[in-house]
Design an enzyme around this catalytic site. Structure first.
Site, PDB file in Angstrom:
ATOM      1  N   ARG A 128     -75.240 -63.485  52.020  1.00 15.22           N
ATOM      2  CA  ARG A 128     -74.372 -64.614  52.371  1.00 15.22           C
ATOM      3  C   ARG A 128     -75.198 -65.883  52.484  1.00 15.22           C
ATOM      4  O   ARG A 128     -76.377 -65.844  52.839  1.00 15.22           O
ATOM      5  CB  ARG A 128     -73.645 -64.337  53.688  1.00 15.22           C
ATOM      6  CG  ARG A 128     -72.651 -63.193  53.603  1.00 15.22           C
ATOM      7  CD  ARG A 128     -71.831 -63.102  54.870  1.00 15.22           C
ATOM      8  NE  ARG A 128     -70.830 -64.136  54.910  1.00 15.22           N
ATOM      9  CZ  ARG A 128     -69.530 -63.941  54.666  1.00 15.22           C
ATOM     10  NH1 ARG A 128     -69.067 -62.744  54.400  1.00 15.22           N
ATOM     11  NH2 ARG A 128     -68.692 -64.947  54.724  1.00 15.22           N
TER      12      ARG A 128
ATOM     13  N   ARG B 182     -76.230 -64.043  57.533  1.00 20.45           N
ATOM     14  CA  ARG B 182     -75.901 -63.430  58.832  1.00 20.45           C
ATOM     15  C   ARG B 182     -76.304 -61.958  58.911  1.00 20.45           C
ATOM     16  O   ARG B 182     -76.451 -61.429  59.984  1.00 20.45           O
ATOM     17  CB  ARG B 182     -74.425 -63.590  59.161  1.00 20.45           C
ATOM     18  CG  ARG B 182     -73.515 -62.821  58.256  1.00 20.45           C
ATOM     19  CD  ARG B 182     -72.086 -62.871  58.741  1.00 20.45           C
ATOM     20  NE  ARG B 182     -71.480 -64.167  58.501  1.00 20.45           N
ATOM     21  CZ  ARG B 182     -70.163 -64.344  58.422  1.00 20.45           C
ATOM     22  NH1 ARG B 182     -69.349 -63.326  58.610  1.00 20.45           N
ATOM     23  NH2 ARG B 182     -69.650 -65.527  58.186  1.00 20.45           N
TER      24      ARG B 182
END
Ligand code: PXP
Length: 239
Positions: free
Chosen positions: A46, A50
């Site tokens: 991502r 994260r």
């Protein structure tokens, strides 16, 4: 052809990132999944990093003998990393910073140039490209036009349906979309929200190639171990 299982191991990294430590290691999880019968390993790098980190991706590419499928946005930075790492497959998904997980399929018509450019770049690096889309004929036509030969149908609405009637409606949409795409010679995968209760009807759709499943497998693994969680899912989709 038996339906393949791609195991998404993002949430192994989620657990590690909770303490910013070294354990549990996604690469170790990937090896366990492959040994238990997974046909591919899926990770989503991502933009906000994260869970999966760049180093995870490089290590996975170096160590894995099995197929690596990188879920990713069409952002130039991520496309650049993919072209360097060269996963076997890239799956383009929409990405929003504040979502808990991918919320829907790509709107290809609305992002046509960006998506088509990403497909071209990835393909030139020798990477097969799949587009994650809603089970919708217009999106399949747009995927075809953009040059995708693989799609992944979003099963999130089917999985999250509140009653039998709704589930039946979303299921028919996926079945119809699968048939339509296969008619265009597009390889059809599916995923999102699939678990041990709802996977069988999706696995039984004629012509479906691969199911990509993450959250439910990692949840089960907490109680019975990753090896068994993967084997049980694999047995269900083979049945
Ligand atoms: N396929 C795609 C394109 C996804 O974005 C995700 C979630 O990362 C999955 C499959 C797996 O979904 P789940 O974790 O709900 O099984």
């Amino acid at each position: 052809m038996p339906v393949s299982l791609g195991v998404n191991i993002d949430h192994v990294a989620t657990l590690r990132q909770a303490r910013l430590g070294k354990e549990p290691q996604p690469v170790r999880a990937a090896l366990v999944c492959l040994a238990a019968g997974a046909d591919s390993i899926v990770v989503h790098l991502r933009e906000d990093r994260r869970h999966i980190q760049d180093d995870d991706l490089y290590l996975l590419r170096k160590v894995l003998k099995g197929r690596l499928n990188l879920e990713m946005s069409s952002a130039a930075e991520i496309v650049g990393i993919a072209c360097k790492v060269k996963p076997d497959q890239a799956t383009l998904v929409p990405e929003k910073r504040r979502e808990l997980t991918t919320e829907g399929g790509l709107d290809i018509s609305a992002n046509f140039r960006k998506v088509a450019q990403a497909i071209k770049k990835l393909r030139e690096s020798g990477i097969a490209v799949s587009l994650f889309i809603d089970p919708d004929k217009d999106q399949i036509d747009a995927a075809d036009e953009a040059g995708a030969r693989i799609i992944e149908l979003h099963t999130g609405r089917y999985a999250g349906s509140r009653n039998k009637k709704e589930r039946g409606r979303f299921y028919s949409q996926i079945r119809e979309a699968c048939k339509y795409a296969i008619g265009k010679n597009i390889t059809v995968n599916a995923g999102h929200g699939l678990d041990y209760e709802n996977v069988s009807p999706i696995a039984a759709i004629p012509g479906i190639n691969e199911l990509n499943i993450g959250y439910s497998i990692i949840c089960r693994a907490v109680f019975c171990g990753l090896d068994r969680a993967v084997r049980e899912m694999k047995a269900l989709i083979e049945k």
